[in-house]
Design an enzyme around this catalytic site. Structure first.
Site, mmCIF file in Angstrom:
data_model
loop_
_atom_site.group_PDB
_atom_site.id
_atom_site.type_symbol
_atom_site.label_atom_id
_atom_site.label_comp_id
_atom_site.label_asym_id
_atom_site.label_seq_id
_atom_site.Cartn_x
_atom_site.Cartn_y
_atom_site.Cartn_z
ATOM 1 N N LYS A 180 -8.472 14.064 -22.586
ATOM 2 C CA LYS A 180 -8.984 13.663 -21.274
ATOM 3 C C LYS A 180 -7.839 13.623 -20.259
ATOM 4 O O LYS A 180 -6.676 13.511 -20.647
ATOM 5 C CB LYS A 180 -9.558 12.242 -21.358
ATOM 6 C CG LYS A 180 -10.851 12.112 -22.118
ATOM 7 C CD LYS A 180 -11.349 10.674 -22.058
ATOM 8 C CE LYS A 180 -12.632 10.510 -22.852
ATOM 9 N NZ LYS A 180 -13.781 11.253 -22.302
ATOM 10 N N ASP A 227 -11.078 6.372 -26.883
ATOM 11 C CA ASP A 227 -11.379 7.797 -26.825
ATOM 12 C C ASP A 227 -10.369 8.527 -25.928
ATOM 13 O O ASP A 227 -10.483 8.511 -24.707
ATOM 14 C CB ASP A 227 -12.811 7.988 -26.275
ATOM 15 C CG ASP A 227 -13.234 9.445 -26.273
ATOM 16 O OD1 ASP A 227 -12.511 10.277 -26.875
ATOM 17 O OD2 ASP A 227 -14.302 9.753 -25.689
ATOM 18 N N ARG A 278 -21.137 11.811 -30.550
ATOM 19 C CA ARG A 278 -22.296 12.418 -31.207
ATOM 20 C C ARG A 278 -21.994 12.776 -32.663
ATOM 21 O O ARG A 278 -22.897 12.840 -33.490
ATOM 22 C CB ARG A 278 -22.792 13.623 -30.391
ATOM 23 C CG ARG A 278 -21.797 14.738 -30.252
ATOM 24 C CD ARG A 278 -22.175 15.733 -29.161
ATOM 25 N NE ARG A 278 -21.933 15.196 -27.816
ATOM 26 C CZ ARG A 278 -22.173 15.864 -26.688
ATOM 27 N NH1 ARG A 278 -22.692 17.091 -26.739
ATOM 28 N NH2 ARG A 278 -21.904 15.321 -25.524
ATOM 29 N N ASP A 298 -15.240 2.390 -25.340
ATOM 30 C CA ASP A 298 -16.099 3.406 -25.944
ATOM 31 C C ASP A 298 -16.767 2.904 -27.228
ATOM 32 O O ASP A 298 -17.363 3.687 -27.962
ATOM 33 C CB ASP A 298 -15.280 4.688 -26.204
ATOM 34 C CG ASP A 298 -16.131 5.946 -26.096
ATOM 35 O OD1 ASP A 298 -17.241 5.854 -25.545
ATOM 36 O OD2 ASP A 298 -15.682 6.998 -26.578
ATOM 37 N N LYS A 355 -22.326 3.363 -31.401
ATOM 38 C CA LYS A 355 -21.091 4.160 -31.372
ATOM 39 C C LYS A 355 -19.880 3.233 -31.293
ATOM 40 O O LYS A 355 -19.725 2.492 -30.329
ATOM 41 C CB LYS A 355 -21.117 5.117 -30.167
ATOM 42 C CG LYS A 355 -19.776 5.817 -29.882
ATOM 43 C CD LYS A 355 -19.863 6.773 -28.690
ATOM 44 C CE LYS A 355 -18.481 7.297 -28.292
ATOM 45 N NZ LYS A 355 -18.520 8.206 -27.117
ATOM 46 N N ASP A 408 -13.728 16.051 -27.560
ATOM 47 C CA ASP A 408 -14.064 14.891 -26.729
ATOM 48 C C ASP A 408 -15.557 14.532 -26.847
ATOM 49 O O ASP A 408 -15.983 13.474 -26.407
ATOM 50 C CB ASP A 408 -13.695 15.176 -25.270
ATOM 51 C CG ASP A 408 -13.628 13.904 -24.435
ATOM 52 O OD1 ASP A 408 -13.668 12.805 -25.033
ATOM 53 O OD2 ASP A 408 -13.537 14.016 -23.200
ATOM 54 N N GLU A 447 -17.050 13.404 -29.304
ATOM 55 C CA GLU A 447 -16.862 12.817 -30.644
ATOM 56 C C GLU A 447 -17.931 11.786 -30.980
ATOM 57 O O GLU A 447 -18.254 11.580 -32.145
ATOM 58 C CB GLU A 447 -15.474 12.178 -30.740
ATOM 59 C CG GLU A 447 -15.347 10.747 -30.199
ATOM 60 C CD GLU A 447 -15.646 10.605 -28.712
ATOM 61 O OE1 GLU A 447 -15.576 11.612 -27.981
ATOM 62 O OE2 GLU A 447 -15.974 9.482 -28.268
#
Ligand code: BES
Ligand code: ZN
Ligand code: ZN
Length: 491
Positions: free
Chosen positions: A271, A264, A345, A282, A259, A341, A343
């Site tokens: 968030k 993020d 996946r 991230d 990833k 959020d 994201e």
């Protein structure tokens, strides 16, 4: 950095570090007494050999050796402990290193069959301990990464295993340091292109292949899930494909997917601002895959390994993907994006499907800083491991214990899939229930593996950053680099 390895002689270096096993305390101190003249009993009053315990004293009688530093390794001299102890002592000493420095391993060490492995850990820890977290401190510019020669002294003849341990330990540490820089870099210095350029540069230097797909190509391939995350970004997405092909034919094919979210914010499902700055990490999964590819190539592992990293940031903009939007992923499956959020996946859905369709690997492993749920479950102690394949689980768990980059297996039961049913699309990206988030996320990813028989998902949200001795706050760990290489070497 210059490292030498040789058999110990009478003439000792100016400063000598002596790692000591707790179980061998008495005869170790006896040996120190012979060299320094300081009575073993006197030393024993100050030093018990416990893990990470340090005792240093001046050797006034010797013309060459001025100082001796005893380093406690505790009762379990394994790879992780040796690595940690040497990382600690290096980071303590790095501010002012003596001109001539040695590390001495007595027979208590060298007689062990696993000694070469421990020597590698010591070298790895020592080199990594010199890592400087102050990437952007103006005062660091000149002094950065200058380390004097260190002699590794053994009380026996040096053989190829020892030399190999030295080069491997150093090679691994250098890749890890480069990965630490990448993860520690803030988002304004780490646009998605930076990851792509890192991959290209490493590929060139270490002779593996690397191809980076640009936005147009990603659109042509119809990676709708990946593109959805990129909608709010100032920067185009990059899809990095790396490949290590050994000379040997008929080898296993391994697919690694990481990833690569360079920051993020959560997107429109934004968030809270508390600790949001940590979301620069991230891309910890991507970092693990990039580092592993580099090290796999350096060590020329006899495996065909493919590394894939989809990379973008997840930002807020008028164009950002909106909660409720439905997108078509690379696999053809449609996804209802309930929470922007979740994201990671989404980009992994396309990364995994692309890997499977275009490379059909025998083993497929993805790594991602995927869920806060995994952090709440395992804390900073271990990554979450999700797989239905027992051999894969065993190999990965073992590699985790051996390297100290721990994993803990969490369930991947079908029951967790229930909450991902969407009324309008094939699947939704957020469960209807706020429970077992890490398992649900893994279940979402599984949808895009096409029932691959040897797939594992590693949720590394809690371990990509840590409280290391390298800095005051949370900083990068390079988690996953060593773990993946250890796992692959033992296949
Ligand atoms: N990048 C985060 C996960 C994360 C959290 C990593 C803490 C490192 C530390 C991920 O994209 C995310 O936001 N996950 C959400 C998922 C939720 C919306 C289903 C989470 O865990 O809260
Ligand atoms: Zn997120
Ligand atoms: Zn994320």
């Amino acid at each position: 950095m210059k490292l030498k390895i040789q058999q110990v002689t009478q003439k000792l270096p100016e400063v000598l570090i002596i790692p000591i096993l707790k179980d061998q305390l008495e005869n170790s101190l006896q040996e120190v007494e012979e060299w320094s003249g300081v009575k073993a009993d006197t030393l024993a009053a100050d030093f018990d050999g416990n893990f990470k315990k340090v005792h240093s004293f001046y050797n006034v009688d010797s013309p060459s050796n001025k100082k001796i530093i005893l380093l406690g390794l505790g009762s379990e001299p394994n790879f992780p402990n040796t690595l940690k102890a040497f990382r600690m002592i290096a980071s303590k000493m790095k501010a002012k290193l003596p001109k001539s420095l040695g590390v001495y391993f007595s027979q208590n060490w060298t007689k062990e069959t696993i000694f070469p492995n421990l020597l590698e850990a010591a070298v790895n820890g020592w080199v990594m301990g010199h890592y400087n977290v102050g990437l952007y401190k103006t005062s660091n510019k000149k002094s950065k990464k200058t380390v004097p020669t260190v002699s590794w002294l053994l009380d026996q003849k040096i053989d190829t295993l020892h030399r190999k341990a030295l080069t491997r330990g150093q090679a691994c540490a250098e890749t890890q340091a480069s990965i630490l820089d990448l993860v520690n870099a803030p988002a304004n210095h780490k646009r998605p292109k930076v990851l792509a350029d890192w991959a290209k540069k490493s590929a060139k230097a270490n002779s593996f292949q690397c191809k980076v797909l640009d936005k147009k190509q990603i659109e042509q391939l119809k990676m709708g899930a990946f593109l959805a995350v990129n909608r709010g970004s100032e920067d185009p997405p990059h899809f990095i494909i790396m490949e290590h092909k050994p000379k040997k034919k008929n080898v296993k094919k391994i697919g690694l997917i990481g990833k690569g979210i360079t920051f993020d914010t959560g997107g429109l499902s934004i968030k809270g601002s508390h600790n949001m700055h940590y979301m620069k990490s991230d891309m910890g999964g991507a970092a693990a895959v990039l580092g592993a590819m580099e090290l796999i190539a350096k060590l020329d592992l006899p495996l065909h390994v493919i590394g894939i990293v989809p990379t973008t940031d997840n930002s807020v903009d008028a164009l950002s993907v909106k909660p409720g939007d439905v997108v078509t992923s690379y696999s053809g499956k449609t996804i209802e994006i309930i929470d922007t959020d979740a994201e990671g996946r989404l980009i992994l859905a396309d990364g995994i499907a692309y890997m499977n369709k275009n490379f059909s690997p025998d083993i497929m492993i993805d790594l991602a800083t995927l869920t806060g749920s995994c952090v709440r479950t395992l804390g900073y102690q271990a990554g979450g491991l999700f797989t239905d394949n027992e051999d894969l689980a065993k190999g990965l768990l073992e590699a985790g214990e051996n390297t100290g980059e721990r994993l803990w297996r969490l369930p991947l039961w079908d029951a967790y899939k229930k909450g991902l049913e969407s009324d309008v699309a094939d699947v939704r990206n957020l469960s209807t229930k706020p429970l077992a988030g890490a398992s649900v996320a893994a279940k979402f990813l599984e949808t895009f593996t096409d029932e691959h028989k040897a797939w594992a998902h590693l949720d590394i949200a809690g371990v990509a950053l840590g409280n290391t001795e390298m800095g005051k706050g949370m900083n990068a760990t390079a988690y996953g680099v060593r773990l993946l290489v250890e796992f692959l070497e033992n296949l």
